[in-house]
Design an enzyme around this catalytic site. Structure first.
Site, mmCIF file in Angstrom:
data_model
loop_
_atom_site.group_PDB
_atom_site.id
_atom_site.type_symbol
_atom_site.label_atom_id
_atom_site.label_comp_id
_atom_site.label_asym_id
_atom_site.label_seq_id
_atom_site.Cartn_x
_atom_site.Cartn_y
_atom_site.Cartn_z
ATOM 1 N N ASP A 58 0.878 -1.211 0.321
ATOM 2 C CA ASP A 58 0.028 0.349 -0.042
ATOM 3 C C ASP A 58 0.285 1.262 0.071
ATOM 4 O O ASP A 58 1.872 1.398 0.936
ATOM 5 C CB ASP A 58 -0.687 -0.077 1.258
ATOM 6 C CG ASP A 58 -1.385 1.098 1.431
ATOM 7 O OD1 ASP A 58 -3.351 0.981 1.574
ATOM 8 O OD2 ASP A 58 -1.738 2.117 0.446
ATOM 9 N N ASP A 65 -3.882 1.865 -4.652
ATOM 10 C CA ASP A 65 -2.559 2.237 -4.504
ATOM 11 C C ASP A 65 -2.063 0.738 -3.338
ATOM 12 O O ASP A 65 -1.412 1.024 -3.147
ATOM 13 C CB ASP A 65 -1.574 3.877 -3.694
ATOM 14 C CG ASP A 65 -2.786 3.596 -2.105
ATOM 15 O OD1 ASP A 65 -3.864 2.468 -2.258
ATOM 16 O OD2 ASP A 65 -2.155 4.075 -1.823
ATOM 17 N N GLU A 66 -2.899 0.063 -3.808
ATOM 18 C CA GLU A 66 -2.929 -1.227 -3.228
ATOM 19 C C GLU A 66 -3.584 -2.294 -3.909
ATOM 20 O O GLU A 66 -4.352 -2.817 -4.525
ATOM 21 C CB GLU A 66 -3.367 -1.421 -1.860
ATOM 22 C CG GLU A 66 -4.811 -1.480 -1.284
ATOM 23 C CD GLU A 66 -5.542 -1.362 -0.471
ATOM 24 O OE1 GLU A 66 -5.241 -1.853 0.300
ATOM 25 O OE2 GLU A 66 -6.876 -0.012 -0.077
#
Ligand code: TTP
Ligand code: MG
Length: 396
Positions: free
Chosen positions: A8, A106-107
């Site tokens: 993340d 974003d993860e």
């Protein structure tokens, strides 16, 4: 034993802004709506860790953020840029394994069990990925390494920013022991309250309860809690591999011949398909329309594009074209379906103008997806799709 990573990015949007504007570094940066001197509407998308010390956080009204931190640097989101960076980060993930399950911009979860011969053990791979992201993107990520998804996800969050937390298989219970029950996946506010009333504040407290007792108290969820409390989670990392097509259908309550309603339904279906595609990190080339008349005669038509897409607009405009060509005006329709197949990735294809426009639309989709996830599925339905909802409601 699986080796799962959860990666993340740290303060993702804000970190990209700090990277590209050296004058923002070390300062409270707040990405989101315009604060307009405290009277602004809208919310904070995210903020730098410097801003978090003032109490600012994601989804907070921007006016409140301004009160807490008037000296902050307020920046409007640049979705196109963040999506590009996101793509590049996912490319790094794929250097280490094909088993990548995107969770948001974003993860992602990565199953690196089979990658160890090539790249070293889990913690080593995690270190390499962090290093690649830093070198290539000048950004930091936090990574959790664990025998399953649940533990990996908790672990990545524990030492943010720039964290690397490893949960080894023989230390699972020890790791969970003192964690607050708010980390229990699937336990909402109310369940947490109930647990606290029973004197259960940490996952360790919960693990001390026998399975039967938890089942008695929480029914099916009791079993789930028992498993999580002992760090058991068998969910596999679902990569995009293996999926052949994505589609959604709608059957009308009463057969429909109103073209505007039919088109709005196609738009809504395109949104659903687009959302699922982007969640799975898939792009397809062949768009399908399914159309069933009131007498059950069914036609399916498809069109293959000259490039891969995951854009709602592109899906809709293609399916609309198919519809206009094939629908016999005035006939009542019972069911409509929209789908896409022929998945792949744009690699060496020239960036045509057409595609550039498609990409730009994708940014909008991605931002809408984030909103959808945060604030519920219906928040960003496009205006036309909204209109059909209203119309249907009136009908009822
Ligand atoms: P997160 O990973 O939840 O947050 P983050 O990366 O900013 O910070 P952290 O270090 O805690 O991981 O979300 C990723 C991006 O998604 C974030 O940078 C901005 C966007 N986002 C929103 O736009 N609205 C939101 O409410 C949240 C939570 C995130
Ligand atoms: Mg993040």
């Amino acid at each position: 034993m699986r080796v799962i990573l959860h990666v993340d990015m740290d303060a993702f949007f804000a970190s990209v802004e700090q990277r590209d504007h050296p004058e923002y570094r070390g300062k409270p940066v707040i990405v989101g709506a315009d604060p307009k001197g405290g009277r602004g509407r809208g919310v904070v998308s995210t903020c730098s860790y410097e801003a978090r010390t003032f109490g600012v956080h994601s989804a907070m009204p921007i006016s409140k953020a301004y009160k807490l931190c008037p000296q902050g640097i307020y920046v409007p989101p640049n979705g196109r840029l963040y999506s590009q960076v996101s793509k590049e980060i996912f490319e790094i993930f794929y250097e280490f394994t094909d088993l990548v399950e995107p969770l948001s911009i974003d993860e992602a979860f990565l199953d690196v069990t089979g990658s160890q011969k090539l790249f070293g053990n889990g913690p080593e791979i995690a270190g390499k990925i962090k290093k690649r992201i830093l070198e290539k993107e000048h950004l930091t990520a936090s990574v959790g390494v664990a025998p399953n998804k649940y533990l990996a996800k908790i672990a990545s969050d524990l030492e943010k920013p720039d964290g690397l937390v490893v949960v080894s298989a023989d230390k699972v219970e020890e790791f969970l022991q003192s964690l607050d029950i708010s980390r229990l996946w699937g336990a909402g506010q109310r369940t947490q309250q109930t647990l606290r009333k029973l004197g259960i504040h940490t996952i360790g407290d919960l693990a001390a309860y026998p399975r039967d007792v938890l089942k008695q108290k929480f029914g099916k969820m009791g079993d789930h809690f028992y498993r999580l409390a002992h760090g058991i989670d068998d969910r596999a990392v679902h990569s995009a591999e293996g999926v052949k097509s994505v589609s959604n259908e709608h059957t009308f309550g009463s057969d429909e011949a109103d073209e505007s309603i039919l088109l709005q339904t196609l738009l809504r279906l395109s949104e659903k398909v687009g959302y699922r595609l982007r969640k799975k990190g898939l792009q397809g080339k062949t768009v399908h329309l399914k159309l069933r008349y009131e007498n059950f005669s069914t036609i399916t038509r498809n069109k293959t594009l000259d490039h891969y897409t995951d854009s709602t607009e592109m899906l809709y405009s293609t399916v609309r074209l198919l519809f206009r060509k094939n629908y016999q005006k005035g006939r009542k329709i019972r069911l409509l379906g929209v789908g896409i197949s022929s998945f792949g990735r744009q690699e060496n294809q020239q960036l045509t103008l057409f595609r550039a426009a498609d990409e730009q639309r994708s940014e909008l989709d991605r931002l809408q997806d984030i909103l959808k996830e945060r604030f519920g599925k219906n928040i960003t339905a496009r205006a036309e799709a909204l209109a059909v909802n209203q119309k249907n409601k009136k009908k009822k």
